[in-house]
Scaffold this active site. Structure first.
Site, short mmCIF file in Angstrom:
data_model
loop_
_atom_site.label_atom_id
_atom_site.label_comp_id
_atom_site.label_asym_id
_atom_site.label_seq_id
_atom_site.Cartn_x
_atom_site.Cartn_y
_atom_site.Cartn_z
N LYS A 184 5.10 42.37 -78.62
CA LYS A 184 5.17 43.52 -79.54
C LYS A 184 4.56 43.07 -80.87
O LYS A 184 5.20 42.39 -81.67
CB LYS A 184 6.63 43.92 -79.74
CG LYS A 184 6.87 45.39 -80.03
CD LYS A 184 6.26 45.93 -81.31
CE LYS A 184 7.04 45.61 -82.56
NZ LYS A 184 6.30 45.99 -83.79
N GLY A 237 8.75 36.72 -88.36
CA GLY A 237 8.77 37.84 -89.29
C GLY A 237 9.67 37.52 -90.46
O GLY A 237 9.93 36.35 -90.77
N SER A 238 10.17 38.56 -91.10
CA SER A 238 10.97 38.37 -92.31
C SER A 238 12.35 37.81 -91.98
O SER A 238 12.85 37.98 -90.86
CB SER A 238 11.12 39.71 -93.03
OG SER A 238 11.80 40.62 -92.17
N THR A 239 12.95 37.19 -92.97
CA THR A 239 14.30 36.65 -92.79
C THR A 239 15.28 37.80 -92.50
O THR A 239 16.19 37.66 -91.68
CB THR A 239 14.71 35.87 -94.05
OG1 THR A 239 13.83 34.74 -94.14
CG2 THR A 239 16.15 35.40 -93.99
N GLY A 242 14.76 38.89 -88.95
CA GLY A 242 15.12 37.73 -88.12
C GLY A 242 16.63 37.57 -87.98
O GLY A 242 17.14 37.24 -86.91
N GLU A 259 10.93 32.19 -86.63
CA GLU A 259 10.00 31.69 -87.66
C GLU A 259 10.03 32.73 -88.77
O GLU A 259 9.47 33.81 -88.62
CB GLU A 259 8.59 31.56 -87.07
CG GLU A 259 8.47 30.58 -85.93
CD GLU A 259 8.51 29.13 -86.38
OE1 GLU A 259 8.44 28.86 -87.59
OE2 GLU A 259 8.61 28.25 -85.50
N CYS A 293 3.22 32.77 -94.78
CA CYS A 293 4.60 32.27 -94.88
C CYS A 293 4.61 30.87 -95.47
O CYS A 293 5.59 30.45 -96.07
CB CYS A 293 5.23 32.27 -93.50
SG CYS A 293 4.27 31.35 -92.29
N GLU A 390 10.73 35.89 -101.90
CA GLU A 390 9.40 35.78 -101.30
C GLU A 390 8.56 36.99 -101.71
O GLU A 390 8.86 38.11 -101.31
CB GLU A 390 9.53 35.73 -99.77
CG GLU A 390 8.21 35.51 -99.07
CD GLU A 390 8.33 35.60 -97.54
OE1 GLU A 390 9.08 36.46 -97.05
OE2 GLU A 390 7.64 34.82 -96.86
P1 NAD Z 1 8.91 42.02 -90.41
O1 NAD Z 1 10.16 41.24 -90.24
O2 NAD Z 1 8.97 43.30 -91.16
O3 NAD Z 1 8.29 42.38 -88.97
C1 NAD Z 1 8.05 41.40 -88.01
C2 NAD Z 1 8.06 42.02 -86.63
O4 NAD Z 1 9.38 42.48 -86.36
C3 NAD Z 1 7.15 43.25 -86.51
O5 NAD Z 1 6.54 43.25 -85.24
C4 NAD Z 1 8.13 44.39 -86.61
O6 NAD Z 1 7.70 45.57 -85.97
C5 NAD Z 1 9.33 43.80 -85.89
N1 NAD Z 1 10.60 44.47 -86.19
C6 NAD Z 1 10.96 45.13 -87.32
N2 NAD Z 1 12.21 45.65 -87.18
C7 NAD Z 1 12.63 45.29 -85.94
C8 NAD Z 1 13.83 45.53 -85.20
N3 NAD Z 1 14.84 46.24 -85.69
N4 NAD Z 1 13.93 45.02 -83.97
C9 NAD Z 1 12.92 44.28 -83.43
N5 NAD Z 1 11.76 44.05 -84.07
C10 NAD Z 1 11.61 44.54 -85.32
O7 NAD Z 1 7.84 41.02 -91.04
P2 NAD Z 1 6.37 41.36 -91.58
O8 NAD Z 1 6.47 42.11 -92.85
O9 NAD Z 1 5.51 41.88 -90.49
O10 NAD Z 1 5.84 39.86 -91.87
C11 NAD Z 1 6.05 39.18 -93.06
C12 NAD Z 1 7.20 38.22 -92.95
O11 NAD Z 1 7.01 37.32 -91.86
C13 NAD Z 1 7.32 37.34 -94.18
O12 NAD Z 1 8.67 37.19 -94.51
C14 NAD Z 1 6.73 36.03 -93.72
O13 NAD Z 1 7.16 34.90 -94.42
C15 NAD Z 1 7.18 35.98 -92.30
N6 NAD Z 1 6.33 35.09 -91.54
C16 NAD Z 1 6.86 33.91 -91.09
C17 NAD Z 1 6.05 33.01 -90.42
C18 NAD Z 1 6.58 31.69 -89.93
O14 NAD Z 1 5.91 31.04 -89.14
N7 NAD Z 1 7.75 31.27 -90.36
C19 NAD Z 1 4.72 33.32 -90.18
C20 NAD Z 1 4.22 34.53 -90.65
C21 NAD Z 1 5.04 35.42 -91.32
#
Ligand code: NAD
Length: 487
Positions: A184, A237-239, A242, A259, A293, A390
């Site tokens: 996804k 994704g975001s904390t 996550g 991550e 990130c 962040e």
């Molecule tokens: P996000 O958490 O908004 O989304 C990440 C993914 O989660 C997307 O595919 C989104 O559709 C999905 N998602 C959202 N709500 C969900 C739910 N309720 N259930 C299941 N899936 C859901 O993050 P973003 O804005 O796309 O990305 C930016 C964030 O990701 C930043 O915080 C960044 O630091 C982090 N990030 C971390 C790493 C790492 O390796 N640690 C790498 C890249 C980005």
């Protein structure tokens, strides 16, 4: 070579869902916006929970009944190697698609994103050939050994900022170890995931082993997280999301790698090579428009160098070329979407309200698209939200420190712990400080030295589990012990 015309090609890859080796169209579609213009360039299908069900069923069937999990590692390795070859032969298409979708400068996208994923597939192709267990000596007459087994169906959920790299960092090791996958991608940058489904299939990944469902986190992502047919979640994704994903996975005791967000400190000690340090500083906060990130948005400078460093940044940062991602001289493209730009602007406004000195930038470009000038802020208190949270944009805060102890304390003062870096010519200090920084990866005298062989991942609120390196294989396999009595 990628040209500006590529951006307006009507065929920005397929726009359907990829389930059981076939494309599935949906009347409900989501706009894909080119962040350099703000225009809609194409649409993709919006998956429903039923689509996710079907994708998981396809992956389940492919894993339980199909050949992939039983294919010898050496043969899976050949397929992964073909994936790498196809990535290289379709590099222009991947670069154009990723650049239109995310706003990445084509030069960086070609050299970093596309080359990295080819290397990821090559790396895990090599490891697929040596997924050995071990024999163990125990004090009863027996033949005892361990074997590595794939987990089954992997739900991979990825963010908007590095669509190709962050999906391949899951899919390559998951495939190498014989799993089936439902991916996804992020709702706002889904295009390259669909191209990769084509490439993986062309390389020989069997139907059902790779499935892609584009759509929202709240519907498609949530359905994938909660699905009882999914054996493991690989989330980046975001904390905030996550934490929610960990709770949901916890209900069914599903293994999950997380991550998550970062807010890395970059320390310039008094004995640093200043030219190198400034180069690394700028790279660390402008790369991918700061939507990284592992960016280094918090610069900590030894007090005697503080004014000098601010002076150099005030001169150098406005000279970083910001503009059209399809212009080969561009270093900083637009931010990936309007909401990302708005969030970064809010933090700059907050910094101004708190009395920060704007050393460089601070403004949105007066042009279409979501461009923000690389921005340097000084004079904020250490507990400011601008420093602690962040921002995820091309924004750098600069603080000074008196001694090593204070540098380490400031570096470790946020809830995050993904990356960190330091600049010093003193090798003992390099090792000593690296050991004390709360981070999954520490760079010395450069920034973002990443490679498929080097594991990365977080501590504290940046998550747990490691991607890359042989360590990633642990995230997609379990160990089975077999003990045969010889009595
Ligand atoms: P996000 O958490 O908004 O989304 C990440 C993914 O989660 C997307 O595919 C989104 O559709 C999905 N998602 C959202 N709500 C969900 C739910 N309720 N259930 C299941 N899936 C859901 O993050 P973003 O804005 O796309 O990305 C930016 C964030 O990701 C930043 O915080 C960044 O630091 C982090 N990030 C971390 C790493 C790492 O390796 N640690 C790498 C890249 C980005």
């Amino acid at each position: 070579m990628t040209t500006v015309d590529d951006r307006v090609r009507p065929e920005l890859g397929p726009g359907g869902l990829f389930i059981a080796g076939r494309w599935r169209e949906r009347a409900e579609r989501r706009d894909v916006i080119d962040p350099s213009t703000g225009d809609v360039v194409t649409t993709v299908a919006e998956a429903t929970a039923d689509d996710v069900n079907d994708a998981v069923a396809a992956a389940r069937a492919a894993f339980d009944d199909g050949p992939w999990a039983r294919t010898p590692g050496r043969e899976r390795a050949r397929v992964l190697h073909r994936v790498a070859d196809l990535i290289r032969s379709r590099a222009d298409e991947l670069v154009a698609t990723e650049s239109v979708d995310v706003g990445k400068p084509v030069t960086l996208c070609r050299a970093v994103d596309v080359e990295t994923i080819a290397e990821q597939y090559e790396y895990y192709s090599a490891l697929a050939q040596s997924l050995d267990g071990a024999t163990r000596q125990i004090p009863i007459p027996s033949h005892a050994y361990t074997a590595r087994e794939p987990l089954g169906v992997v739900g991979a959920i990825t963010p908007f900022n590095f669509p190709l790299i962050l999906s391949s960092s899951k899919i390559a090791p998951a495939l190498a170890t014989g799993n089936a996958i439902v991916h996804k991608p992020a709702e706002d940058t889904p295009l390259s995931a669909l191209l990769m489904a084509e490439i993986l299939t062309e390389a020989g990944v069997p139907a059902g082993v790779i499935n892609v469902v584009t759509g929202s986190g709240a519907v498609a992502g949530d359905a994938l997280l909660r699905h009882p047919g999914v054996d493991k979640i690989a989330f980046t994704g975001s904390t905030k999301v996550g934490r929610y994903a960990a709770q949901v996975a916890g209900e069914s005791l599903k293994p999950i790698t997380l991550e998550l967000g970062g807010n890395a400190a970059h320390i310039i000690f008094e004995d640093a090579d200043l030219d190198k340090a400034i180069g690394a500083t700028i790279k660390a906060f402008v790369f991918n428009s700061g939507q990284f990130c592992m960016a280094g948005p918090r610069l900590l400078v030894a007090e005697p160098l503080y004014d000098t460093v601010l002076g150099i940044l005030a001169q150098a940062v406005p000279g970083v070329p910001v503009g059209d991602p399809f212009d080969e001289s561009t270093v900083v493209g637009p931010m990936a979407g309007e909401r990302h730009l708005a969030k970064a602007q809010e933090y700059i406004a907050l910094a101004r309200a708190e009395g920060a000195r704007v050393v460089a930038g601070g403004e949105r470009l007066d042009s279409p698209g979501f461009y923000l000038q690389p921005t340097v802020l000084a004079g904020l208190p250490a507990d400011s939200r601008v420093i602690q949270e962040e921002i995820f944009g091309p924004v750098l805060t600069v603080q000074s420190f008196r001694d090593e102890e204070e540098a380490i304390a400031l570096a470790n003062s946020t809830p995050y712990g993904l990356a960190a870096g330091l600049q010093t010519e003193n090798v003992a200090r390099a090792h000593g400080v690296a050991a004390r920084l709360h981070a999954g990866i520490v760079w010395v005298n450069d920034w973002a030295m990443l490679d498929p062989a080097i594991p990365f991942g977080g501590v504290k609120q940046s998550g747990h589990g490691r991607e890359y390196g042989p360590e990633a294989l642990d995230a997609y396999t379990r160990t089975k012990s077999v003990v045969i009595s010889l009595a």
